[in-house]
Design an enzyme around this catalytic site. Structure first.
Site, PDB file in Angstrom:
ATOM      1  N   THR A   1     -14.946  27.545  53.295  1.00 19.90           N
ATOM      2  CA  THR A   1     -14.152  27.837  54.497  1.00 19.90           C
ATOM      3  C   THR A   1     -13.140  28.968  54.248  1.00 19.90           C
ATOM      4  O   THR A   1     -12.849  29.325  53.104  1.00 19.90           O
ATOM      5  CB  THR A   1     -13.355  26.592  54.960  1.00 19.90           C
ATOM      6  OG1 THR A   1     -12.388  26.296  53.953  1.00 19.90           O
ATOM      7  CG2 THR A   1     -14.254  25.393  55.194  1.00 19.90           C
TER       8      THR A   1
ATOM      9  N   GLU B   1      -9.946  28.851  54.624  1.00 21.88           N
ATOM     10  CA  GLU B   1      -8.772  28.388  53.859  1.00 21.88           C
ATOM     11  C   GLU B   1      -9.082  28.409  52.354  1.00 21.88           C
ATOM     12  O   GLU B   1      -8.237  28.780  51.540  1.00 21.88           O
ATOM     13  CB  GLU B   1      -8.370  26.961  54.295  1.00 21.88           C
ATOM     14  CG  GLU B   1      -7.762  26.867  55.688  1.00 21.88           C
ATOM     15  CD  GLU B   1      -8.808  26.942  56.810  1.00 21.88           C
ATOM     16  OE1 GLU B   1     -10.018  26.868  56.526  1.00 21.88           O
ATOM     17  OE2 GLU B   1      -8.399  27.087  57.974  1.00 21.88           O
TER      18      GLU B   1
ATOM     19  N   GLU C   1     -23.341  33.808  47.022  1.00 22.24           N
ATOM     20  CA  GLU C   1     -23.433  33.402  48.430  1.00 22.24           C
ATOM     21  C   GLU C   1     -22.287  34.013  49.245  1.00 22.24           C
ATOM     22  O   GLU C   1     -22.481  34.503  50.346  1.00 22.24           O
ATOM     23  CB  GLU C   1     -23.399  31.879  48.547  1.00 22.24           C
ATOM     24  CG  GLU C   1     -23.544  31.401  49.984  1.00 22.24           C
ATOM     25  CD  GLU C   1     -23.459  29.890  50.141  1.00 22.24           C
ATOM     26  OE1 GLU C   1     -23.118  29.200  49.176  1.00 22.24           O
ATOM     27  OE2 GLU C   1     -23.734  29.420  51.258  1.00 22.24           O
TER      28      GLU C   1
ATOM     29  N   GLY D   1     -29.128  22.353  48.729  1.00 18.29           N
ATOM     30  CA  GLY D   1     -28.626  20.984  48.900  1.00 18.29           C
ATOM     31  C   GLY D   1     -27.341  20.792  48.124  1.00 18.29           C
ATOM     32  O   GLY D   1     -27.358  20.220  47.024  1.00 18.29           O
ATOM     33  N   TYR D   2     -26.233  21.280  48.686  1.00 14.43           N
ATOM     34  CA  TYR D   2     -24.928  21.121  48.031  1.00 14.43           C
ATOM     35  C   TYR D   2     -24.071  20.105  48.800  1.00 14.43           C
ATOM     36  O   TYR D   2     -23.709  19.071  48.288  1.00 14.43           O
ATOM     37  CB  TYR D   2     -24.177  22.468  48.010  1.00 14.43           C
ATOM     38  CG  TYR D   2     -24.521  23.405  46.865  1.00 14.43           C
ATOM     39  CD1 TYR D   2     -25.767  23.395  46.264  1.00 14.43           C
ATOM     40  CD2 TYR D   2     -23.581  24.321  46.399  1.00 14.43           C
ATOM     41  CE1 TYR D   2     -26.065  24.273  45.231  1.00 14.43           C
ATOM     42  CE2 TYR D   2     -23.871  25.201  45.362  1.00 14.43           C
ATOM     43  CZ  TYR D   2     -25.123  25.171  44.776  1.00 14.43           C
ATOM     44  OH  TYR D   2     -25.395  26.046  43.763  1.00 14.43           O
ATOM     45  N   SER D   3     -23.748  20.444  50.084  1.00 16.16           N
ATOM     46  CA  SER D   3     -22.752  19.664  50.820  1.00 16.16           C
ATOM     47  C   SER D   3     -23.221  18.240  51.110  1.00 16.16           C
ATOM     48  O   SER D   3     -24.407  17.990  51.337  1.00 16.16           O
ATOM     49  CB  SER D   3     -22.442  20.346  52.153  1.00 16.16           C
ATOM     50  OG  SER D   3     -22.116  21.684  51.949  1.00 16.16           O
TER      51      SER D   3
ATOM     52  N   SER E   1     -29.210  24.012  55.700  1.00 16.60           N
ATOM     53  CA  SER E   1     -29.907  24.996  56.539  1.00 16.60           C
ATOM     54  C   SER E   1     -31.393  25.054  56.177  1.00 16.60           C
ATOM     55  O   SER E   1     -31.727  25.225  55.001  1.00 16.60           O
ATOM     56  CB  SER E   1     -29.315  26.391  56.338  1.00 16.60           C
ATOM     57  OG  SER E   1     -27.936  26.399  56.560  1.00 16.60           O
TER      58      SER E   1
HETATM   59  C1  LIG Z   1     -23.801  27.074  59.726  1.00 17.15           C
HETATM   60  C2  LIG Z   1     -23.596  26.338  58.449  1.00 17.15           C
HETATM   61  C3  LIG Z   1     -24.603  26.349  57.488  1.00 17.15           C
HETATM   62  C4  LIG Z   1     -24.438  25.626  56.306  1.00 17.15           C
HETATM   63  N1  LIG Z   1     -25.492  25.593  55.412  1.00 17.15           N
HETATM   64  C5  LIG Z   1     -25.378  24.845  54.298  1.00 17.15           C
HETATM   65  C6  LIG Z   1     -26.498  24.715  53.401  1.00 17.15           C
HETATM   66  O1  LIG Z   1     -27.580  25.280  53.622  1.00 17.15           O
HETATM   67  N2  LIG Z   1     -26.353  23.936  52.326  1.00 17.15           N
HETATM   68  C7  LIG Z   1     -25.184  23.287  52.034  1.00 17.15           C
HETATM   69  O2  LIG Z   1     -25.121  22.617  51.001  1.00 17.15           O
HETATM   70  N3  LIG Z   1     -24.105  23.364  52.859  1.00 17.15           N
HETATM   71  C8  LIG Z   1     -24.179  24.133  53.985  1.00 17.15           C
HETATM   72  N4  LIG Z   1     -23.100  24.213  54.858  1.00 17.15           N
HETATM   73  C9  LIG Z   1     -21.913  23.424  54.583  1.00 17.15           C
HETATM   74  C10 LIG Z   1     -20.671  24.220  54.198  1.00 17.15           C
HETATM   75  O3  LIG Z   1     -20.796  24.721  52.882  1.00 17.15           O
HETATM   76  C11 LIG Z   1     -19.466  23.290  54.364  1.00 17.15           C
HETATM   77  O4  LIG Z   1     -19.341  23.002  55.749  1.00 17.15           O
HETATM   78  C12 LIG Z   1     -18.176  23.903  53.855  1.00 17.15           C
HETATM   79  O5  LIG Z   1     -18.211  24.039  52.460  1.00 17.15           O
HETATM   80  C13 LIG Z   1     -16.941  23.072  54.268  1.00 17.15           C
HETATM   81  O6  LIG Z   1     -17.092  21.741  53.936  1.00 17.15           O
HETATM   82  P1  LIG Z   1     -16.849  20.565  55.017  1.00 17.15           P
HETATM   83  O7  LIG Z   1     -17.655  20.888  56.228  1.00 17.15           O
HETATM   84  O8  LIG Z   1     -17.105  19.273  54.338  1.00 17.15           O
HETATM   85  O9  LIG Z   1     -15.321  20.682  55.422  1.00 17.15           O
HETATM   86  P2  LIG Z   1     -14.081  20.096  54.631  1.00 17.15           P
HETATM   87  O10 LIG Z   1     -14.174  20.477  53.195  1.00 17.15           O
HETATM   88  O11 LIG Z   1     -13.951  18.646  54.938  1.00 17.15           O
HETATM   89  O12 LIG Z   1     -12.875  20.885  55.269  1.00 17.15           O
HETATM   90  C14 LIG Z   1     -12.266  20.505  56.522  1.00 17.15           C
HETATM   91  C15 LIG Z   1     -11.076  21.418  56.775  1.00 17.15           C
HETATM   92  O13 LIG Z   1     -10.090  21.243  55.730  1.00 17.15           O
HETATM   93  C16 LIG Z   1      -9.774  22.485  55.111  1.00 17.15           C
HETATM   94  N5  LIG Z   1      -9.559  22.301  53.673  1.00 17.15           N
HETATM   95  C17 LIG Z   1     -10.296  21.535  52.820  1.00 17.15           C
HETATM   96  N6  LIG Z   1      -9.806  21.628  51.567  1.00 17.15           N
HETATM   97  C18 LIG Z   1      -8.742  22.485  51.613  1.00 17.15           C
HETATM   98  C19 LIG Z   1      -7.834  22.983  50.637  1.00 17.15           C
HETATM   99  N7  LIG Z   1      -7.939  22.642  49.352  1.00 17.15           N
HETATM  100  N8  LIG Z   1      -6.864  23.840  51.057  1.00 17.15           N
HETATM  101  C20 LIG Z   1      -6.762  24.221  52.354  1.00 17.15           C
HETATM  102  N9  LIG Z   1      -7.598  23.757  53.334  1.00 17.15           N
HETATM  103  C21 LIG Z   1      -8.577  22.907  52.966  1.00 17.15           C
HETATM  104  C22 LIG Z   1     -11.013  23.327  55.337  1.00 17.15           C
HETATM  105  O14 LIG Z   1     -10.713  24.702  55.259  1.00 17.15           O
HETATM  106  C23 LIG Z   1     -11.449  22.894  56.728  1.00 17.15           C
HETATM  107  O15 LIG Z   1     -10.724  23.590  57.704  1.00 17.15           O
HETATM  108  C24 LIG Z   1     -23.228  24.933  56.046  1.00 17.15           C
HETATM  109  C25 LIG Z   1     -22.206  24.950  57.003  1.00 17.15           C
HETATM  110  C26 LIG Z   1     -22.376  25.640  58.191  1.00 17.15           C
HETATM  111  C27 LIG Z   1     -21.260  25.610  59.203  1.00 17.15           C
END
Ligand SMILES: Cc1cc2nc3c(=O)[nH]c(=O)nc-3n(C[C@H](O)[C@H](O)[C@H](O)COP(=O)(O)OP(=O)(O)OC[C@H]3O[C@@H](n4cnc5c(N)ncnc54)[C@H](O)[C@@H]3O)c2cc1C
Length: 397
Positions: free
Chosen positions: A382, A384, A244, A127-129, A161
């Site tokens: 991500t 990036e 991770e 439970g992070y995001s 997840s």
């Molecule tokens: C299949 C899947 C499973 C997952 N499972 C888990 C889970 O079990 N538990 C959990 O806690 N999370 C989980 N996640 C979440 C995942 O960790 C986040 O989606 C990820 O960290 C990106 O955060 P966000 O979706 O809020 O995108 P954002 O952070 O909002 O990013 C949006 C876009 O902006 C870009 N961006 C953001 N900041 C910067 C920067 N400083 N420089 C350049 N570009 C930038 C990103 O690269 C991206 O393209 C999962 C995600 C997926 C897709």
């Protein structure tokens, strides 16, 4: 750094291979070979079999019931499991929260949580995001307010997840709004059956229900379930994220996929030759294989650095390159199965679907795999963000 496998490593590889051949249940092997969807409970079942043999937690030290294998052995073990089509094991218990509890937990927490994590009895989730805290995780807002011996938690997690299947969650919560955002975060271990927790499924483009939105409405969590010190959770969270990222490199899985693509490519087409005989296809596959081989060596370098205490920052490199390769392979897989990837029917990925499959069985999983691998460059940080980490920590820019 000597990249050759030692005689002891080769003997170990043989031992793992023999164990899998003798113990992987036939229905799971058949499921894997038929390209059917593996569920988290398939992985849990296999985990319990491994644990009964003493192989439940390869990377943990022996004092806490692990195998104490160094990274090279763990890699061999994972490669053999992937090549044999074993169900993937959930990483959350053994690879993610287990090491954090072992490193920072109290003796009571270790006694309570480590044995069922090792044996596969407890499924965990992360439970992070949150809706406004992904890459910029420190801005998370799920609040845990102290009330005597408990915290009362309110807020929301997203992209979680397996939260709908998990027994426990390791969660980042805000315990203070003073000072820098990173300084007010704590890690709580939350029983998923606690009153006030609800989840809403998020169905992904491959048709799976793995992801969830999780809500906390006045969820009571004992203070005893906090890892380490209050407001110091960012340190523990970073420790876990490093593990991770290396996981998502998927070298063993990509190696297996190369083998599968070659098998499909070798099938005879109407002109009497196989796809593998076409120069264009062969050169695309070779280019990815070269990248995969380079990644394997990089992985060995990272493991060597870890072994010799000269650890660099290889996690981000492994993740970035590894996800590029797994995505490229899933694209090549689509090319290999051609139009058979189009009539993709979700149900035919489930055991017991009693209609004749549409197209050959080897084509069943190609489209969902392609769709699933898109998420590789998002989950666990991500692409990036990995590039930012590499430029700062590896290149020193
Ligand atoms: C299949 C899947 C499973 C997952 N499972 C888990 C889970 O079990 N538990 C959990 O806690 N999370 C989980 N996640 C979440 C995942 O960790 C986040 O989606 C990820 O960290 C990106 O955060 P966000 O979706 O809020 O995108 P954002 O952070 O909002 O990013 C949006 C876009 O902006 C870009 N961006 C953001 N900041 C910067 C920067 N400083 N420089 C350049 N570009 C930038 C990103 O690269 C991206 O393209 C999962 C995600 C997926 C897709």
């Amino acid at each position: 750094m000597d990249l050759r496998e030692s005689a002891a490593d080769r003997a170990f590889r043989d031992e793992v291979r023999a164990f899998i051949a003798a113990n992987l249940p036939k229905d799971l092997k058949d499921k894997s070979e038929a390209g059917l969807r593996m569920h988290v409970h398939d992985g849990q079942r296999w985990h319990k079999i491994l644990a009964a043999h003493g192989w439940g937690a390869p990377g943990w030290p022996t004092e806490i019931g692990g195998c104490g294998w160094e990274h090279g052995r763990q890699y061999i073990w994972e490669e053999e499991m992937a090549m044999a089509g074993c169900p993937p094991l959930s990483p959350f218990a053994v690879k993610m929260v287990g090491p954090v509890i072992a490193q920072y937990g109290t003796p009571e927490q270790k006694a309570r949580f480590l044995p069922p994590a090792r044996s596969g009895e407890h499924l965990w989730c992360q439970g992070y995001s949150e809706p406004n805290a992904g890459s910029d995780l420190a801005t998370l807002r799920t609040m845990a307010v102290r009330d005597g011996d408990n915290y009362v938690v309110n807020g929301m997690k997203i992209w979680n997840s397996y939260g709908h299947e998990a027994d426990w969650m390791f969660a980042l919560v805000r315990t203070s709004t003073d000072g820098k955002a990173q300084e007010g975060i704590s890690v709580l271990l939350i029983d998923m059956k606690t009153k006030g927790i609800s989840h809403r499924p998020i169905i992904t483009i491959d048709g799976s229900h793995i992801l969830n939105e999780i809500r906390f409405d006045n969820v009571v969590v004992p203070v005893n379930n906090r890892i380490g010190e209050e407001n110091k959770g960012w340190t523990y969270a970073k420790f876990l994220l490093g593990n991770e990222r290396a996981l998502i490199a998927q070298i063993a899985q990509s190696t297996k996929l190369v083998k599968r693509i070659k098998e499909i490519g070798a099938r005879e087409l109407s002109n009497g030759a196989g796809l593998i005989d076409e120069a264009d296809f062969r050169s695309k596959l070779a280019a990815i294989e070269v990248e995969l081989e380079a990644l394997r060596v990089t992985n060995q370098r990272v493991l060597y650095e870890a072994k010799t205490g000269t650890a660099g920052n290889g996690g981000a490199i492994l993740k970035s390159k590894g996800t590029f390769i797994s995505q490229a392979l899933s694209e090549l897989m689509l090319e290999a199965v051609g139009y058979y990837s189009s009539p993709w029917v979700m149900e035919q990925l489930e055991t017991g679907w009693n209609q004749p499959p549409i197209g050959p069985s080897y084509a069943k999983n190609a489209m969902p795999l392609y769709a699933r691998q898109r998420a590789n460059t998002i989950e666990g940080g991500t692409e990036e963000i990995q590039k930012n980490v590499i430029s700062k920590q590896v290149l020193g820019l």
